[in-house]
Design a protein around this motif. Structure first.
Motif, PDB file in Angstrom:
ATOM      1  N   ARG A 166      31.236  27.883  84.754  1.00 30.05           N
ATOM      2  CA  ARG A 166      30.524  27.866  86.040  1.00 30.05           C
ATOM      3  C   ARG A 166      29.797  26.521  86.231  1.00 30.05           C
ATOM      4  NH1 ARG A 166      25.743  26.773  88.296  1.00 30.05           N
ATOM      5  NH2 ARG A 166      24.636  27.872  86.639  1.00 30.05           N
TER       6      ARG A 166
ATOM      7  N   THR B 166      16.623  21.921  86.587  1.00 24.47           N
ATOM      8  CA  THR B 166      17.837  21.671  87.375  1.00 24.47           C
ATOM      9  C   THR B 166      18.206  20.194  87.468  1.00 24.47           C
ATOM     10  OG1 THR B 166      17.326  23.653  88.624  1.00 24.47           O
ATOM     11  CG2 THR B 166      18.824  22.096  89.691  1.00 24.47           C
TER      12      THR B 166
ATOM     13  N   HIS C 238      19.394  20.353  82.175  1.00 24.17           N
ATOM     14  CA  HIS C 238      20.392  19.323  82.494  1.00 24.17           C
ATOM     15  C   HIS C 238      20.021  18.035  81.771  1.00 24.17           C
ATOM     16  CE1 HIS C 238      23.129  21.300  85.339  1.00 24.17           C
ATOM     17  NE2 HIS C 238      22.130  22.169  85.412  1.00 24.17           N
TER      18      HIS C 238
ATOM     19  N   GLN D 204      24.654  25.137  94.072  1.00 22.11           N
ATOM     20  CA  GLN D 204      23.318  24.633  94.396  1.00 22.11           C
ATOM     21  C   GLN D 204      23.261  23.764  95.636  1.00 22.11           C
ATOM     22  OE1 GLN D 204      24.462  24.481  90.943  1.00 22.11           O
ATOM     23  NE2 GLN D 204      22.595  24.287  89.750  1.00 22.11           N
TER      24      GLN D 204
END
Ligand code: KIV
Ligand code: ZN
Length: 515
Positions: free
Chosen positions: A13, A171, A204, A512
């Motif tokens: 994903r 993120t 991340h 996103q």
């Protein structure tokens, strides 16, 4: 508190969101099976609402996997959550993963919602999801840049509604280890019902700290789930690398005092499979899975290793699945030996027709190359599954002429649809001439973003593995081709990329990038 860290793999994903890494249904099933052999606890198979193709891929993974929980991402709305639940219908154990942004910037600019509206939507979505599944994860997107008081309210409310895992993503890769660890710890301390959920970290790698941040989230913050990808695959600088997390927990058990259930011997096979399928080559000095990760070239180091390997080695190559390149098959090997090797490599091929197709490719390769290694077989199978995805453009044959002082020329024969066509072109080199010859007839007009060649085993008799990345109409795709002749490998890679551009099931929306 439990000492087990749940390994949540999101290669299929978040990893897939990497430009060009989009995978077909069959490719996702192959990787999911390898993740199951690796014993990951949760496989995030995709984002069901992103496309019909991804919905089908998640359904196929859900039907194939027995030992891991299969999960689909969903935006925090009824439509996405229903789609995720439908895609997971066949799963033995399923999880719905709903996310909603909670940082001031994301709420104002992306969602155009007030914090109170976000809080309400988060609660409503988890309540709705709980009617469809027992295992619900809530992610506060851009959680690390969210305001602490507000985030505590959102998390408390979503746990109350039935979320059993709470994920706090970094993120944009902005966190640093100590600060991220403290952030998770503060949340866990301040949220009154924090003990009713498993806390998860999702980092991340924009500043190269994703692994360090995730480990700090566990060590300092008390999180017990780490979200990660094979080879750290992911958008921009990537995600937390699964192999580094697992080997850090294992090698420094003295410090972390935590366990995970991963079978580390499956790490290198998983790394190679993901790299072959996506065309994202692993850098040689990458920890654990890079080709040089266990290579000691300096004389001093070699001497030390020979006396006692612990002088310069903290992990053993064989423990993470590195094996010396072994000749496994040759020209005289029969279909049964080939089938057995597929089985030993954990490659499941159900349809006899697919085995026949792969065996024909093996025989062709064995005519060109006397020694066949496991890596060659993995590449054959990658080619076979990407061919199944639809071959509008199919390589037939080629020849080139290149001579010092002359401009190289290439002639290529392809099948486009059901027509066989040939064309000729010049180029700066034989590869360039061959791709120009394809473009003469394919007329894709796609922009070439990347071309790379890699030897899949050692020595010049190795097959070359070529990756070509193309962009067209806002889409980016990778094509991978393998062949002992790197010019043929280049042509095959280019055609594989064109096939992906031609296939509408490769069009997916990015989770996103949408409200
Ligand atoms: O990075 C992120 O915020 C995500 C969430 C959707 C979990 O990938
Ligand atoms: Zn992410």
């Amino acid at each position: 508190m439990s000492d087990k860290v749940i390994i949540f793999d999101t290669t299929l994903r978040d990893g897939e969101q990497s430009p060009g890494a989009s995978m077909t249904k069959d490719e996702k099933v192959r990787i999911a099976r390898q993740l199951e052999r690796l014993k990951v606890d949760v496989i995030e198979a995709g984002f069901a609402a992103s496309s019909e193709g991804d919905f089908q891929a998640i359904s196929a993974v859900a039907a194939a996997i027995k030992d891991s929980i299969v999960c689909s991402l969903a935006r925090a709305n009824d439509k996405d959550i229903t789609r995720a639940s439908d895609a997971l219908k066949a799963a033995k154990a399923k999880r719905i993963h709903a996310f909603l942004a909670t940082s001031p910037l994301h709420m104002a600019v992306k969602l155009r919602m007030s914090p109170e509206e976000v809080l309400e939507q988060a609660k409503r979505s988890i309540r709705f999801a709980r009617n469809l599944a027992d295992d619900i994860e809530f992610s506060a997107e851009d959680g690390y840049r969210s305001e602490m008081d507000f985030l505590c309210r959102v998390v408390e409310a979503t746990i109350k509604e039935g979320a059993s895992t709470i994920n706090i993503p970094d993120t944009v890769g902005y966190a640093t280890p100590e600060l991220y660890g403290e952030f998770i710890k503060t949340l866990r301390t301040r949220v009154p019902n924090s003990d009713k959920a498993v806390w998860s970290v999702h980092c991340h790698n924009d500043l190269g700290m994703a692994v360090a941040n995730s480990l700090a989230g566990v060590k300092i913050g008390g999180a017990r789930q780490i979200e990660c990808t094979i080879n750290g695959l992911g958008e921009r600088a990537g995600n937390t690398a699964l192999e580094e997390i697992v080997m850090a927990l294992r090698t420094r058990k003295d410090y972390f005092d935590l366990v995970c259930d991963i079978d580390a011997h499956q790490i290198v096979p998983a790394s190679k499979m993901v790299s072959h399928i996506t065309g994202f080559v692993v850098q040689p000095n990458k920890a654990v899975v890079g080709a040089n990760a266990f290579a000691h070239t300096s004389g001093i180091h070699q001497d030390g290793i020979l006396k006692n390997r612990e002088t310069y080695e903290i992990m053993r190559a064989e423990d993470v699945g590195w094996s010396a390149n072994k000749i496994v098959l040759g020209k005289l090997s029969g279909r049964n030996a080939f089938k057995q090797r597929l089985h030993d490599l954990g490659i499941v091929v159900e349809a006899e027709a697919d085995i026949n197709e792969a065996f024909t490719r093996f025989k062709t390769l064995a005519d060109q190359k006397s020694e066949i290694f496991d890596e060659d077989i993995i590449a054959i199978m990658s080619d076979t599954t990407s061919a199944e995805a639809g071959e509008h453009y199919k390589f037939i044959s080629m020849s080139q002429h290149s001579e010092t002082g002359e401009r190289p020329r290439s002639r290529i024969t392809l099948r486009i649809g059901d027509q066989e066509v040939s064309s000729e072109a010049e180029g700066n080199g034989p590869v360039d001439a061959s791709l120009n010859a394809i473009e003469e007839v394919a007329k894709s007009g796609a922009e070439q973003l990347l071309y790379s060649v890699n030897a899949i085993t050692s020595g010049t008799q190795s097959q070359g593995e070529v990756t070509v990345r193309l962009a067209k109409g806002g889409r980016i795709v990778n094509g991978v081709g393998t062949d002992p002749d790197i010019i043929a490998a280049s042509a095959k890679a280019y055609l594989a990329a064109l096939n992906k551009l031609h296939d509408p099931s490769h069009v997916k929306i990015n989770a996103q990038m949408t409200p």
